[in-house]
Design a protein around this motif. Structure first.
Motif, PDB file in Angstrom:
ATOM      1  N   ILE A 344       0.825  -1.221   0.000  1.00  0.00           N
ATOM      2  CA  ILE A 344       0.000   0.000   0.000  1.00  0.00           C
ATOM      3  C   ILE A 344       0.854   1.265   0.000  1.00  0.00           C
ATOM      4  N   LYS A 345       0.523   2.171  -0.930  1.00  0.00           N
ATOM      5  CA  LYS A 345       1.227   3.453  -0.980  1.00  0.00           C
ATOM      6  C   LYS A 345       0.538   4.411  -0.012  1.00  0.00           C
ATOM      7  N   ILE A 346       1.350   5.060   0.833  1.00  0.00           N
ATOM      8  CA  ILE A 346       0.780   6.001   1.812  1.00  0.00           C
ATOM      9  C   ILE A 346       0.850   7.411   1.223  1.00  0.00           C
ATOM     10  N   TYR A 347      -0.303   8.040   1.069  1.00  0.00           N
ATOM     11  CA  TYR A 347      -0.348   9.402   0.529  1.00  0.00           C
ATOM     12  C   TYR A 347      -0.414  10.383   1.693  1.00  0.00           C
ATOM     13  N   SER A 348       0.410  11.469   1.599  1.00  0.00           N
ATOM     14  CA  SER A 348       0.463  12.393   2.740  1.00  0.00           C
ATOM     15  C   SER A 348      -0.905  13.054   2.969  1.00  0.00           C
ATOM     16  N   ALA A 389       1.830  -1.966 -15.984  1.00  0.00           N
ATOM     17  CA  ALA A 389       1.495  -1.528 -14.629  1.00  0.00           C
ATOM     18  C   ALA A 389       2.052  -0.132 -14.385  1.00  0.00           C
ATOM     19  N   ALA A 390       1.275   0.694 -13.640  1.00  0.00           N
ATOM     20  CA  ALA A 390       1.758   2.019 -13.262  1.00  0.00           C
ATOM     21  C   ALA A 390       1.614   2.182 -11.754  1.00  0.00           C
ATOM     22  N   GLY A 391       2.711   2.515 -11.083  1.00  0.00           N
ATOM     23  CA  GLY A 391       2.688   2.705  -9.626  1.00  0.00           C
ATOM     24  C   GLY A 391       2.167   1.461  -8.933  1.00  0.00           C
ATOM     25  N   THR A 392       1.225   1.661  -7.982  1.00  0.00           N
ATOM     26  CA  THR A 392       0.694   0.495  -7.259  1.00  0.00           C
ATOM     27  C   THR A 392      -0.222  -0.363  -8.137  1.00  0.00           C
ATOM     28  N   GLY A 393      -0.421   0.048  -9.384  1.00  0.00           N
ATOM     29  CA  GLY A 393      -1.111  -0.808 -10.359  1.00  0.00           C
ATOM     30  C   GLY A 393      -0.313  -2.087 -10.587  1.00  0.00           C
ATOM     31  N   PHE A 394       0.853  -2.158  -9.975  1.00  0.00           N
ATOM     32  CA  PHE A 394       1.687  -3.373 -10.014  1.00  0.00           C
ATOM     33  C   PHE A 394       1.053  -4.503  -9.190  1.00  0.00           C
ATOM     34  N   THR A 395       0.230  -4.130  -8.184  1.00  0.00           N
ATOM     35  CA  THR A 395      -0.224  -5.157  -7.221  1.00  0.00           C
ATOM     36  C   THR A 395      -0.945  -6.364  -7.851  1.00  0.00           C
ATOM     37  N   PRO A 396      -1.893  -6.199  -8.780  1.00  0.00           N
ATOM     38  CA  PRO A 396      -2.529  -7.407  -9.332  1.00  0.00           C
ATOM     39  C   PRO A 396      -1.565  -8.251 -10.160  1.00  0.00           C
ATOM     40  N   PHE A 419       5.551   1.380 -15.296  1.00  0.00           N
ATOM     41  CA  PHE A 419       5.627   2.842 -15.365  1.00  0.00           C
ATOM     42  C   PHE A 419       5.669   3.422 -13.951  1.00  0.00           C
ATOM     43  N   ASN A 420       6.683   4.251 -13.697  1.00  0.00           N
ATOM     44  CA  ASN A 420       6.780   4.916 -12.394  1.00  0.00           C
ATOM     45  C   ASN A 420       7.252   6.340 -12.596  1.00  0.00           C
ATOM     46  N   LYS A 421       7.158   7.123 -11.514  1.00  0.00           N
ATOM     47  CA  LYS A 421       7.617   8.501 -11.636  1.00  0.00           C
ATOM     48  C   LYS A 421       9.150   8.529 -11.610  1.00  0.00           C
ATOM     49  N   THR A 422       9.739   7.971 -10.536  1.00  0.00           N
ATOM     50  CA  THR A 422      11.199   8.004 -10.396  1.00  0.00           C
ATOM     51  C   THR A 422      11.715   6.602 -10.055  1.00  0.00           C
ATOM     52  N   LEU A 448      10.169   5.631 -16.805  1.00  0.00           N
ATOM     53  CA  LEU A 448       9.973   6.676 -15.780  1.00  0.00           C
ATOM     54  C   LEU A 448       9.420   7.960 -16.383  1.00  0.00           C
ATOM     55  N   SER A 449       8.462   8.555 -15.657  1.00  0.00           N
ATOM     56  CA  SER A 449       7.869   9.802 -16.164  1.00  0.00           C
ATOM     57  C   SER A 449       8.595  11.035 -15.608  1.00  0.00           C
ATOM     58  N   GLN A 450       9.282  10.901 -14.479  1.00  0.00           N
ATOM     59  CA  GLN A 450      10.029  12.045 -13.917  1.00  0.00           C
ATOM     60  C   GLN A 450      11.424  11.580 -13.502  1.00  0.00           C
ATOM     61  N   ILE A 484      -3.706  -4.565 -17.825  1.00  0.00           N
ATOM     62  CA  ILE A 484      -3.291  -3.181 -17.572  1.00  0.00           C
ATOM     63  C   ILE A 484      -3.895  -2.662 -16.264  1.00  0.00           C
ATOM     64  N   CYS A 485      -3.069  -1.965 -15.481  1.00  0.00           N
ATOM     65  CA  CYS A 485      -3.559  -1.456 -14.194  1.00  0.00           C
ATOM     66  C   CYS A 485      -2.743  -0.245 -13.734  1.00  0.00           C
ATOM     67  N   GLY A 486      -3.438   0.774 -13.272  1.00  0.00           N
ATOM     68  CA  GLY A 486      -2.764   1.974 -12.770  1.00  0.00           C
ATOM     69  C   GLY A 486      -3.789   3.068 -12.540  1.00  0.00           C
ATOM     70  N   PRO A 487      -3.334   4.344 -12.494  1.00  0.00           N
ATOM     71  CA  PRO A 487      -4.301   5.434 -12.350  1.00  0.00           C
ATOM     72  C   PRO A 487      -5.312   5.374 -13.494  1.00  0.00           C
ATOM     73  N   ALA A 510      -8.463  -4.916 -18.322  1.00  0.00           N
ATOM     74  CA  ALA A 510      -8.147  -3.734 -17.512  1.00  0.00           C
ATOM     75  C   ALA A 510      -8.627  -3.975 -16.092  1.00  0.00           C
ATOM     76  N   PHE A 511      -7.732  -3.805 -15.138  1.00  0.00           N
ATOM     77  CA  PHE A 511      -8.120  -3.929 -13.718  1.00  0.00           C
ATOM     78  C   PHE A 511      -8.699  -2.600 -13.266  1.00  0.00           C
ATOM     79  N   THR A 512      -9.925  -2.624 -12.787  1.00  0.00           N
ATOM     80  CA  THR A 512     -10.566  -1.410 -12.266  1.00  0.00           C
ATOM     81  C   THR A 512     -11.319  -1.799 -10.995  1.00  0.00           C
ATOM     82  N   ALA A 513     -12.040  -0.854 -10.412  1.00  0.00           N
ATOM     83  CA  ALA A 513     -12.743  -1.141  -9.151  1.00  0.00           C
ATOM     84  C   ALA A 513     -13.890  -2.102  -9.405  1.00  0.00           C
TER      85      ALA A 513
HETATM   86  P1  NAD Z   1       1.844   7.417  -9.592  1.00  0.00           P
HETATM   87  O1  NAD Z   1       1.192   8.756  -9.399  1.00  0.00           O
HETATM   88  O2  NAD Z   1       3.083   7.133  -8.841  1.00  0.00           O
HETATM   89  O3  NAD Z   1       2.095   7.234 -11.157  1.00  0.00           O
HETATM   90  C1  NAD Z   1       2.756   6.090 -11.684  1.00  0.00           C
HETATM   91  C2  NAD Z   1       2.834   6.245 -13.181  1.00  0.00           C
HETATM   92  O4  NAD Z   1       1.520   6.225 -13.731  1.00  0.00           O
HETATM   93  C3  NAD Z   1       3.420   7.543 -13.656  1.00  0.00           C
HETATM   94  O5  NAD Z   1       4.819   7.515 -13.652  1.00  0.00           O
HETATM   95  C4  NAD Z   1       2.860   7.634 -15.057  1.00  0.00           C
HETATM   96  O6  NAD Z   1       3.614   6.866 -15.977  1.00  0.00           O
HETATM   97  C5  NAD Z   1       1.507   6.986 -14.909  1.00  0.00           C
HETATM   98  N1  NAD Z   1       0.471   8.022 -14.790  1.00  0.00           N
HETATM   99  C6  NAD Z   1       0.115   8.693 -13.673  1.00  0.00           C
HETATM  100  N2  NAD Z   1      -0.859   9.574 -13.965  1.00  0.00           N
HETATM  101  C7  NAD Z   1      -1.101   9.462 -15.270  1.00  0.00           C
HETATM  102  C8  NAD Z   1      -1.995  10.107 -16.160  1.00  0.00           C
HETATM  103  N3  NAD Z   1      -2.825  11.073 -15.743  1.00  0.00           N
HETATM  104  N4  NAD Z   1      -1.991   9.727 -17.455  1.00  0.00           N
HETATM  105  C9  NAD Z   1      -1.168   8.767 -17.902  1.00  0.00           C
HETATM  106  N5  NAD Z   1      -0.303   8.121 -17.107  1.00  0.00           N
HETATM  107  C10 NAD Z   1      -0.265   8.465 -15.817  1.00  0.00           C
HETATM  108  O7  NAD Z   1       0.789   6.260  -9.324  1.00  0.00           O
HETATM  109  P2  NAD Z   1       0.264   5.731  -7.927  1.00  0.00           P
HETATM  110  O8  NAD Z   1       0.177   6.883  -6.962  1.00  0.00           O
HETATM  111  O9  NAD Z   1       1.073   4.552  -7.510  1.00  0.00           O
HETATM  112  O10 NAD Z   1      -1.225   5.301  -8.267  1.00  0.00           O
HETATM  113  C11 NAD Z   1      -1.542   4.031  -8.713  1.00  0.00           C
HETATM  114  C12 NAD Z   1      -2.992   3.987  -9.143  1.00  0.00           C
HETATM  115  O11 NAD Z   1      -3.316   2.649  -9.467  1.00  0.00           O
HETATM  116  C13 NAD Z   1      -4.004   4.471  -8.117  1.00  0.00           C
HETATM  117  O12 NAD Z   1      -4.879   5.364  -8.763  1.00  0.00           O
HETATM  118  C14 NAD Z   1      -4.747   3.220  -7.719  1.00  0.00           C
HETATM  119  O13 NAD Z   1      -6.100   3.481  -7.437  1.00  0.00           O
HETATM  120  C15 NAD Z   1      -4.615   2.373  -8.974  1.00  0.00           C
HETATM  121  N6  NAD Z   1      -4.720   0.926  -8.689  1.00  0.00           N
HETATM  122  C16 NAD Z   1      -5.773   0.279  -9.231  1.00  0.00           C
HETATM  123  C17 NAD Z   1      -5.928  -1.066  -9.004  1.00  0.00           C
HETATM  124  C18 NAD Z   1      -7.101  -1.779  -9.631  1.00  0.00           C
HETATM  125  O14 NAD Z   1      -7.952  -1.167 -10.216  1.00  0.00           O
HETATM  126  N7  NAD Z   1      -7.220  -3.079  -9.522  1.00  0.00           N
HETATM  127  C19 NAD Z   1      -4.994  -1.757  -8.240  1.00  0.00           C
HETATM  128  C20 NAD Z   1      -3.919  -1.070  -7.697  1.00  0.00           C
HETATM  129  C21 NAD Z   1      -3.782   0.285  -7.929  1.00  0.00           C
END
Ligand code: NAD
Ligand code: FAD
Length: 513
Positions: A344-348, A389-396, A419-422, A448-450, A484-487, A510-513
């Motif tokens: 789990i990613k902790i957001y401030s 996968a992007a960020g915690t979209g890696f989990t599934p 895909f990650n920021k850094t 990496l995006s940043q 595919i999974c991410g924001p 696509a993994f979504t809610a």
């Molecule tokens: P993050 O902000 O660290 O971004 C990671 C990468 O995602 C970025 O480097 C970029 O490449 C890409 N990205 C971010 N915003 C984008 C945009 N607007 N358009 C295109 N690409 C973009 O990501 P995070 O904070 O780790 O967030 C992960 C997201 O994954 C959360 O929104 C979370 O809800 C979602 N998630 C969904 C599931 C699911 O649906 N099963 C599971 C786990 C996580």
């Protein structure tokens, strides 16, 4: 999600609901609402919505709705239950909107339906003691009634003829048997304070045994699933060796077979066993299930966590992972079904993850049954598997990788494009690189995006050109699956690019809610 105006966050909403302000405009009075009355409140500045028979004045909530005002307006002045269930049936609206409650829908008088009479006849027939002849007559009459009423036929066919349970006992054990006749996708059993709940998921339906047991049982229970005959056994240990006259008192949803999405979410309390750092802002939470719970979260599915935040119940989804990646440091003791691992990613400024951050080892948190529409069979028939996968979209992708590399023999290539920021944000980078060295079928690419100046790898966000470079069939006509999974924008754009590149809907998950 849409961007919310400043001062319109979840915490701001919770504060407003606790302020004592009259949010319904009815000064705390509850009213009975007719359909005509409900329909009148269909404007942004005066919006009522009915969910499961209860009417809410959501006008003050408009600007706080994470999905945006337009989404909420889709249900304005109507019964929004179906829409709500489609989008987020897990959101605990009862708690979030309790200060907006206007009242109940008025019940329309209805004539006793034909089906009810038919059901009554059949139930009456079932009570008659039977010998051979009577049994034949009963079967004939029951079938006749069911043929006359299609709805009753479907109801009885699914509930009584197909699914039912049986139970028997020895001096020390109680065994409950359910014949599912086909492979049960998921069996979840909880037994707390003599309350037994056994849910069996078959396709998109769920059969439930739910009773207040006759006597106390010990904490540990066993579940045997015999796939070949479609049999599920729940074995309980009696606390005292006494003879049980009945299994127990049936509870409200006992012996029902309904669509899985029509069942409310069930939660049990799990103990936080450990919390370890994964990156600067992401932690691996290990939760221990109660001894009296049998629950395996299937690959590709998520659970919901529930916490009370500032007096309001809040629910969020999380996707269980493994304690580590496959073929690496396997820890069989932790891979035992008694623990759930969440990365789990902790957001401030995230109220839910901040509350998780403050959870101490030994504390308890409510964890729901699993949900999700991913089917393992999608992978079983694939030759090339791409994971975007992007960020915690890696989990599934964690359990998916484990399953693909250890159980799917027809897979030729498995590629993770992460895909990650850094660099500091990359989850389990070392493990992924080691896995790629160990298993020749597996390859990982970090984008990496940043990045900082010294990053020599790929840079950018998801794009058509990046996808056409990395997602390629290993052979001209090989069967491919792309997960595919991410924001949300990442996932939506990714799916569109893949379709533009010629991949079909069936080839994309696509993994979504
Ligand atoms: P993050 O902000 O660290 O971004 C990671 C990468 O995602 C970025 O480097 C970029 O490449 C890409 N990205 C971010 N915003 C984008 C945009 N607007 N358009 C295109 N690409 C973009 O990501 P995070 O904070 O780790 O967030 C992960 C997201 O994954 C959360 O929104 C979370 O809800 C979602 N998630 C969904 C599931 C699911 O649906 N099963 C599971 C786990 C996580
Ligand atoms: P939020 O209040 O949701 O804020 C999170 C971030 O988004 C903050 O930076 C905030 O500023 C920003 N934000 C909030 N609202 C908006 C808005 N309206 N517009 C733009 N930005 C906004 N997360 C994991 O870490 N691990 C998982 O395994 C995981 N699995 C998931 C599975 C599914 C099916 C889904 C749908 C999500 C999953 N998530 C996972 C995400 C998780 O459910 C939460 O959304 C996340 O933990 C953030 O919750 P929060 O309340 O702490 O933060």
């Amino acid at each position: 999600q849409v961007p919310l105006k400043p001062g319109r966050s979840l915490m701001d909403w919770i504060r407003l609901t606790k302020s004592g302000k009259d949010l319904t405009g009815l000064k705390g009075r509850l009213v009975e609402v007719t359909e005509d009355e409900l329909a009148k409140h269909n404007k942004k500045e005066d919006c009522w919505i009915c969910i499961r028979g209860f009417v809410y004045n959501v006008t003050p909530y408009m600007e706080y709705h994470p999905g945006g005002e337009d989404e909420l307006m889709k249900a304005a002045g109507t019964d929004g239950t179906d829409l709500f269930d489609q989008v987020h049936r897990w959101v605990n609206y009862e708690s979030m909107l309790k200060e907006c409650l206007v009242g109940r829908m008025a019940v329309k008088p209805i004539a006793a339906p034909k089906e009810m009479k038919a059901v009554a006849y059949i139930v009456f027939l079932q009570q008659i003691p039977e010998d051979e002849t009577i049994l034949c007559m009963k079967t004939f009459i029951t079938k006749y009634i069911m043929v006359c009423s299609k709805k009753v036929y479907i109801f009885f066919f699914t509930v009584f003829l197909f699914y039912s349970y049986d139970w028997f006992q020895t001096d020390s054990l109680i065994t409950i048997v359910v014949y599912t006749k086909q492979k049960a996708k998921l069996v979840i059993v909880d037994c707390q304070d003599k309350r037994l709940r056994g849910e069996i998921v078959i396709d998109d339906h769920s059969y439930l045994v739910e009773v207040d047991l006759y006597h106390a049982v010990q904490e540990d229970l066993a579940v045997n699933i015999t796939e070949k005959v479609g049999k599920v056994e729940i074995i309980l240990k009696k606390k005292e060796n006494i003879h049980w006259k009945i299994l127990g008192q049936p509870l409200e949803n006992h012996n029902t077979f309904i669509k899985r999405t029509d069942r409310g979410l069930f939660y049990r309390k799990c103990k936080l066993v450990s919390k370890t750092e994964v990156t600067h802002d992401t932690k691996l939470f290990c939760l221990m299930l109660p001894k009296s719970t049998h629950l395996h979260v299937p690959t590709g599915q998520h659970v919901y966590l529930k916490q009370i935040i500032a007096g309001t119940e809040v629910v969020k989804p999380y996707t269980p992972v493994l304690p580590s990646l496959p073929l690496d440091f396997k820890e069989p003791s932790c891979h035992d079904g008694a623990h759930i691992y969440l990365m789990i990613k902790i957001y401030s400024c995230g109220p839910f993850t901040q509350a998780l951050e403050h959870l101490q080892v030994g504390d308890y948190i409510s964890v729901s049954n699993p949900e999700g529409n991913f089917k393992k069979s999608q992978v079983q028939t694939s030759e090339d598997l791409f994971l975007l996968a992007a960020g915690t979209g890696f989990t599934p992708m964690v359990k998916l990788l484990d399953f693909a590399l250890t159980e799917v023999s027809c897979l030729r290539t498995v590629k993770l494009i992460f895909f990650n920021k850094t660099e500091d944000d990359i989850l389990w980078r070392n493990q992924l690189e080691q896995l790629a060295l160990k298993d020749k079928r597996f390859e990982v690419k970090f984008i990496l995006s940043q990045p900082t100046k010294d990053w020599v790898g790929k840079e950018g966000k998801i794009s058509s050109s990046l996808l056409s470079e990395f997602v390629k069939r290993s052979r001209k006509d090989s069967k491919v699956l792309i997960c595919i999974c991410g924001p949300t924008p990442f996932t939506e754009q990714g799916v569109q690019y893949l379709k533009d590149l010629g991949y079909s809907q069936e080839e994309i998950h696509a993994f979504t809610a």
